[in-house]
Design an enzyme around this catalytic site. Structure first.
Site, short mmCIF file in Angstrom:
data_model
loop_
_atom_site.label_atom_id
_atom_site.label_comp_id
_atom_site.label_asym_id
_atom_site.label_seq_id
_atom_site.Cartn_x
_atom_site.Cartn_y
_atom_site.Cartn_z
N HIS A 60 0.70 -0.87 0.25
CA HIS A 60 0.17 0.46 0.03
C HIS A 60 0.75 1.14 0.27
O HIS A 60 0.59 2.17 -0.78
CB HIS A 60 -1.40 0.02 0.87
N PHE A 251 4.60 2.53 11.44
CA PHE A 251 5.37 1.56 12.12
C PHE A 251 6.17 0.96 12.41
O PHE A 251 7.31 1.24 11.25
CB PHE A 251 4.94 0.74 10.36
N ASP A 253 9.91 0.52 13.28
CA ASP A 253 11.65 -0.42 12.65
C ASP A 253 12.46 0.57 12.89
O ASP A 253 12.96 0.81 13.62
CB ASP A 253 10.72 0.01 11.75
N ASP A 328 3.64 8.43 9.20
CA ASP A 328 5.01 7.89 9.13
C ASP A 328 4.91 6.80 7.15
O ASP A 328 6.83 7.18 6.83
CB ASP A 328 4.29 5.94 9.43
#
Length: 355
Positions: A60, A251, A253, A328
């Site tokens: 996406h 997200f 990371d 993000d």
């Protein structure tokens, strides 16, 4: 000892507004976040067109123009299970040495990182491998998966055994739901919170959790990306909607924390900065790793709240169209595009199945 601290959210808003104005001539933060539109397909979570971002943010976020992207057309049902395959193996692409990258060439274009995974899976489909079939996922051998994920350089894709374990586990779960990701996720009833919980309840490899100061905490990075990706495909097909995507966090990371430090929204202690500059590998669940990821989430939540306030001041009415996932999707490509500017800020490295 505290290793990472979230700082004033206004600092990053000012930095982003100033930098994007200098680069583009307009206010990209309060206006339209920089992105490449995917030929009108889909909308970004909470409003706006699909964000085009590079990196391991899922299809996406990370898709390219339709004729360049190493994936099947979203118009086919194969694309739905394709998303499950790549999201289930979407972790740990960073190389041990920058000059030793795993890379996959597909249809004349060479990809690295997450996009190498996408290219490898689509290459397998072109070669007649039924990689999106749940029965194949559940029974594929590690050796066969190695051929599917083969690199076109001497450097193989890392963590093959872990990717194999995650994929066979995922295939077995899909088989209990007619072999269909759509049917599996139907139990989430179109609700982002329920979808994430359903994924982590049934797929252990997505269960991204840690213990911090005696309490269990959850990041669920890949589970949230799977929800966003499934929504992106179904929305592009005009078949579904998840109204509460603002439930999703950023997200967590390794790349976005670097951007947050660069922009002054996140600060590392001197000892942590020294450790990272020495290249020490942080174990998954290490307090330092947990603080980096947790503080990054909190930073983005504060940025989101500050943006809501600024938009309300500007427009005279509240708006919730900007959410953490959208921020993000802005910060990840920002970090990639400004990698030279922030080269002095080390990225934390953790070899795990969660990101």
């Amino acid at each position: 000892m505290t290793y990472a601290v979230a700082r004033n959210s206004r600092r990053i808003i000012s930095a982003l507004i100033g930098r994007t104005r200098r680069r583009t001539g307009y206010n990209a933060v309060l206006g339209v976040l920089p992105r490449r539109v995917h030929r009108g397909r889909g909308r970004a979570p909470g409003g706006g067109d699909v964000v085009r971002a590079a990196g391991d943010r899922g299809v996406h976020a990370a898709g390219l123009e339709e004729d360049e992207s190493p994936r099947p057309s979203f118009d086919t049902d194969l694309a739905i299970n394709w998303v499950f395959v790549v999201d289930t193996m979407n972790f740990s692409f960073w190389p041990d040495r920058e000059d030793k990258q795993c890379a996959v060439t597909h249809r004349g274009k060479t990809y690295s990182g997450y996009m190498a995974l996408c290219a490898a899976v689509t290459r397998a489909m072109d070669e007649g491998v039924p990689i999106t079939d749940a029965a194949y996922m559940a029974s594929v051998s590690e050796e066969e998966l190695g051929r599917v994920l083969r690199s076109d350089t001497p450097t193989p894709m890392p963590m093959l055994a872990e990717r194999h374990r995650a994929l066979t586990e995922g295939g077995a779960v899909l088989l209990r739901h007619g072999g269909s990701l759509r049917q599996f996720l139907s139990h989430g009833q179109g609700d982002a919170r329920r979808l994430v919980q359903h994924i982590v309840d049934n797929l252990p490899s997505y269960r991204d959790e840690a213990t911090f100061q005696g309490k269990k905490i959850a990041f669920y990075k890949r589970a949230q990306i799977l929800v966003a990706d499934f929504w992106g495909i179904m929305e592009a097909r005009g078949e579904a909607s998840i109204p509460n995507l603002d439930y999703l966090t950023m997200f967590a990371d390794y790349r976005v924390p670097q951007a947050l430090v660069h922009l002054g929204a996140l600060r590392y202690s001197d000892s942590l900065m020294s450790t990272l500059k020495q290249g020490e590998l942080l174990a998954s669940g290490d307090r330092r790793e947990v603080e980096i990821r947790g503080c990054s989430i909190w930073c983005v939540e504060r940025i989101k709240t500050e943006l809501w306030s600024l938009i309300e001041q500007r427009d005279g009415q509240p708006s919730r169209k900007i959410n953490s996932a959208l921020i993000d999707f802005y910060l990840w490509p920002y970090a990639k595009e400004h990698s030279q500017d922030m080269a002095h800020i080390p990225i934390h490295h953790t070899r795990c199945i969660y990101y």
